[in-house]
Scaffold this active site. Sequence first.
Site, PDB file in Angstrom:
ATOM      1  N   TYR A 108     -10.591   0.389  10.754  1.00  0.00           N
ATOM      2  CA  TYR A 108     -11.719   0.952  10.140  1.00  0.00           C
ATOM      3  C   TYR A 108     -12.181  -0.059   9.001  1.00  0.00           C
ATOM      4  O   TYR A 108     -13.191   0.414   8.242  1.00  0.00           O
ATOM      5  CB  TYR A 108     -11.713   2.247   9.476  1.00  0.00           C
ATOM      6  CG  TYR A 108     -10.257   2.546   8.804  1.00  0.00           C
ATOM      7  CD1 TYR A 108     -10.151   2.123   7.582  1.00  0.00           C
ATOM      8  CD2 TYR A 108      -9.246   3.450   9.540  1.00  0.00           C
ATOM      9  CE1 TYR A 108      -8.897   2.366   6.968  1.00  0.00           C
ATOM     10  CE2 TYR A 108      -8.129   3.606   8.767  1.00  0.00           C
ATOM     11  CZ  TYR A 108      -7.983   3.190   7.393  1.00  0.00           C
ATOM     12  OH  TYR A 108      -6.688   3.339   6.913  1.00  0.00           O
ATOM     13  N   LYS A 109     -11.471  -0.941   8.696  1.00  0.00           N
ATOM     14  CA  LYS A 109     -11.963  -2.234   7.712  1.00  0.00           C
ATOM     15  C   LYS A 109     -12.761  -3.359   8.309  1.00  0.00           C
ATOM     16  O   LYS A 109     -13.883  -3.036   8.766  1.00  0.00           O
ATOM     17  CB  LYS A 109     -10.555  -2.582   6.682  1.00  0.00           C
ATOM     18  CG  LYS A 109      -9.892  -1.443   6.085  1.00  0.00           C
ATOM     19  CD  LYS A 109      -8.932  -2.003   5.350  1.00  0.00           C
ATOM     20  CE  LYS A 109      -7.670  -1.176   4.995  1.00  0.00           C
ATOM     21  NZ  LYS A 109      -8.508  -0.428   3.944  1.00  0.00           N
ATOM     22  N   ARG A 113     -12.751  -4.103  -6.996  1.00  0.00           N
ATOM     23  CA  ARG A 113     -12.536  -4.688  -5.774  1.00  0.00           C
ATOM     24  C   ARG A 113     -13.774  -5.152  -4.991  1.00  0.00           C
ATOM     25  O   ARG A 113     -14.716  -4.318  -4.911  1.00  0.00           O
ATOM     26  CB  ARG A 113     -11.636  -3.748  -4.822  1.00  0.00           C
ATOM     27  CG  ARG A 113     -10.090  -3.787  -5.050  1.00  0.00           C
ATOM     28  CD  ARG A 113      -9.073  -3.511  -4.125  1.00  0.00           C
ATOM     29  NE  ARG A 113     -10.017  -2.340  -3.080  1.00  0.00           N
ATOM     30  CZ  ARG A 113      -9.449  -1.845  -1.873  1.00  0.00           C
ATOM     31  NH1 ARG A 113      -8.348  -2.344  -1.545  1.00  0.00           N
ATOM     32  NH2 ARG A 113     -10.026  -1.147  -1.193  1.00  0.00           N
ATOM     33  N   ASP A 159       2.148  -5.292   8.013  1.00  0.00           N
ATOM     34  CA  ASP A 159       0.853  -4.481   8.023  1.00  0.00           C
ATOM     35  C   ASP A 159      -0.291  -5.468   7.698  1.00  0.00           C
ATOM     36  O   ASP A 159      -0.334  -6.218   6.577  1.00  0.00           O
ATOM     37  CB  ASP A 159       0.921  -3.468   6.586  1.00  0.00           C
ATOM     38  CG  ASP A 159      -0.153  -2.775   6.368  1.00  0.00           C
ATOM     39  OD1 ASP A 159      -1.189  -3.154   6.921  1.00  0.00           O
ATOM     40  OD2 ASP A 159      -0.049  -1.774   6.023  1.00  0.00           O
ATOM     41  N   PHE A 161       0.898  -1.363   0.000  1.00  0.00           N
ATOM     42  CA  PHE A 161       0.110   0.074   0.103  1.00  0.00           C
ATOM     43  C   PHE A 161       1.008   1.145   0.099  1.00  0.00           C
ATOM     44  O   PHE A 161       1.966   1.282   0.680  1.00  0.00           O
ATOM     45  CB  PHE A 161      -0.788  -0.035   1.325  1.00  0.00           C
ATOM     46  CG  PHE A 161      -1.807   1.075   1.220  1.00  0.00           C
ATOM     47  CD1 PHE A 161      -3.159   0.825   0.676  1.00  0.00           C
ATOM     48  CD2 PHE A 161      -1.767   2.408   1.882  1.00  0.00           C
ATOM     49  CE1 PHE A 161      -4.115   1.781   0.415  1.00  0.00           C
ATOM     50  CE2 PHE A 161      -2.643   3.142   1.917  1.00  0.00           C
ATOM     51  CZ  PHE A 161      -3.933   3.091   1.042  1.00  0.00           C
TER      52      PHE A 161
HETATM   53  C1  LIG Z   1      -2.495  -1.977   3.713  1.00  0.00           C
HETATM   54  C2  LIG Z   1      -2.771  -0.692   4.090  1.00  0.00           C
HETATM   55  N1  LIG Z   1      -2.006  -0.025   4.864  1.00  0.00           N
HETATM   56  C3  LIG Z   1      -2.062   1.250   5.414  1.00  0.00           C
HETATM   57  C4  LIG Z   1      -3.412   1.940   5.030  1.00  0.00           C
HETATM   58  C5  LIG Z   1      -3.757   3.457   5.251  1.00  0.00           C
HETATM   59  O1  LIG Z   1      -3.131   3.755   6.356  1.00  0.00           O
HETATM   60  P1  LIG Z   1      -3.950   4.803   7.477  1.00  0.00           P
HETATM   61  O2  LIG Z   1      -4.540   4.290   8.420  1.00  0.00           O
HETATM   62  O3  LIG Z   1      -2.733   5.770   7.788  1.00  0.00           O
HETATM   63  O4  LIG Z   1      -4.718   5.796   6.272  1.00  0.00           O
HETATM   64  C6  LIG Z   1      -4.379   1.392   4.155  1.00  0.00           C
HETATM   65  C7  LIG Z   1      -5.724   1.850   3.814  1.00  0.00           C
HETATM   66  O5  LIG Z   1      -6.468   1.316   3.017  1.00  0.00           O
HETATM   67  C8  LIG Z   1      -3.917  -0.107   3.623  1.00  0.00           C
HETATM   68  O6  LIG Z   1      -4.907  -0.800   3.046  1.00  0.00           O
END
Ligand SMILES: Cc1ncc(COP(=O)(O)O)c(C=O)c1O
Length: 404
Positions: free
Chosen positions: A229-230, A378, A204, A135
């Site tokens: 939030y997912k 997606r 991550d 990401f």
């Molecule tokens: C794999 C991944 N890492 C990081 C993030 C985003 O991070 P942040 O919470 O800093 O916006 C996302 C957001 O969709 C993501 O899918």
Amino acid sequence: MRVVREQAGRAAALDAADELRAKRAEFVLDTPDEPDGTVYLDGNSLGALPRTVAPRLAAVVEREWGLLRIRGWREAGWWGAPERVGDRIGRLVGAGPGRIVVGDSTSVNVFKAVVAAARLAGEGRDEILVDAGTFPTDGYITASAARMTGRLLRSVPAPELAGAVGDRTAVVLVNHVDYRTGRLHDLPAVTAAAHAAGARVVWDVCHSAGALPVGLDAHDADFAVGCTYKYLNGGPGAPAFLYLRPGLQPRFDSPLPGWNSHADPFGMAPVHVPADGAARGRVGTPEILSLLALEAALEVWDGVDLAAVRAKSLALTDFFLHCVEEYVPRGRVTCLTPVPHGERGSQVSLRCEAAAAVMKELAARDIVGDFRPPDVLRFGFAPLYTSFTDAERAARALAGVLGR
Ligand SMILES: Cc1ncc(COP(=O)(O)O)c(C=O)c1O
């Protein structure tokens, strides 16, 4: 028509046999169980709203903030919320108590983890490896961390990371599930390879937390970051989490040692002395309103077995792929998500011409997924509230848009 009837019948049978089915009622889904409601397949971006959240948030605002005011820090347990909520998330990602702190964004936690991991590396470890499909925010921040700590950044496709890590590697940053393709990477194997080479790994887990068993403790992950939030349904902008392996906590040297991570935060000492435990990962004042909304959202997970979540996730994505194959004219979409279960997260990504316009058309038919440039559709399958009927309807609508 016969094919549609058959698949719709199969979806209904699968829904009836679904052991997590009752969970769906715990979410606000605009018209649950009505045939014409919206099909929400974007829980891999923003999870649906659990019914526990609104009353809890109202009570926090009215009673705790409104009446307790400053006393809320102690009397309402605000101060300990980052670690308390962290322990609750821990059960969902295979982390024992005292290993997770909640706060800040995933991006900020990537920074803390990668810099701290680089600071743990021995002499001569002059490179940081990053998964090539990462990401973007992780890539940007890891590049900056590499510059700050005087390392070279090397981008390597995730499946090749285990072979690429060597005695020059300080840190490896890997996404557990690729956000574009939905591919699940091998957390035990990459972690073991990094450790065998003397390197640290930062995972991550944004796209696996709440979607499948992660096993952070069991597989000896060093550090991990994830958003809430997912699949954890914490709400827009909900705070992220940071996992610190117990054995590394005393040596976790945060690049953002704010007053909240001080051993004596109210001592107001001029010099930072880090707190023990996961609190070392704190920075500043916790985001209490969103933290407590998240805590309420996590109640829907009480009693939920992650193995059942994984089984349903795979059954949903299998069924969706089957319906796409049955309904969508051949050659109109290419599946980017691996078919083998061991390599699949909880989403299906389809490559398709004019994907942005196709997703818009789907939205007009009440099917909500999302689009990632240049050509990816997606569809996220959140096992707690997505039904097999949703999967069938989405595939049928896609076929309608693509001209069958
Ligand atoms: C794999 C991944 N890492 C990081 C993030 C985003 O991070 P942040 O919470 O800093 O916006 C996302 C957001 O969709 C993501 O899918």
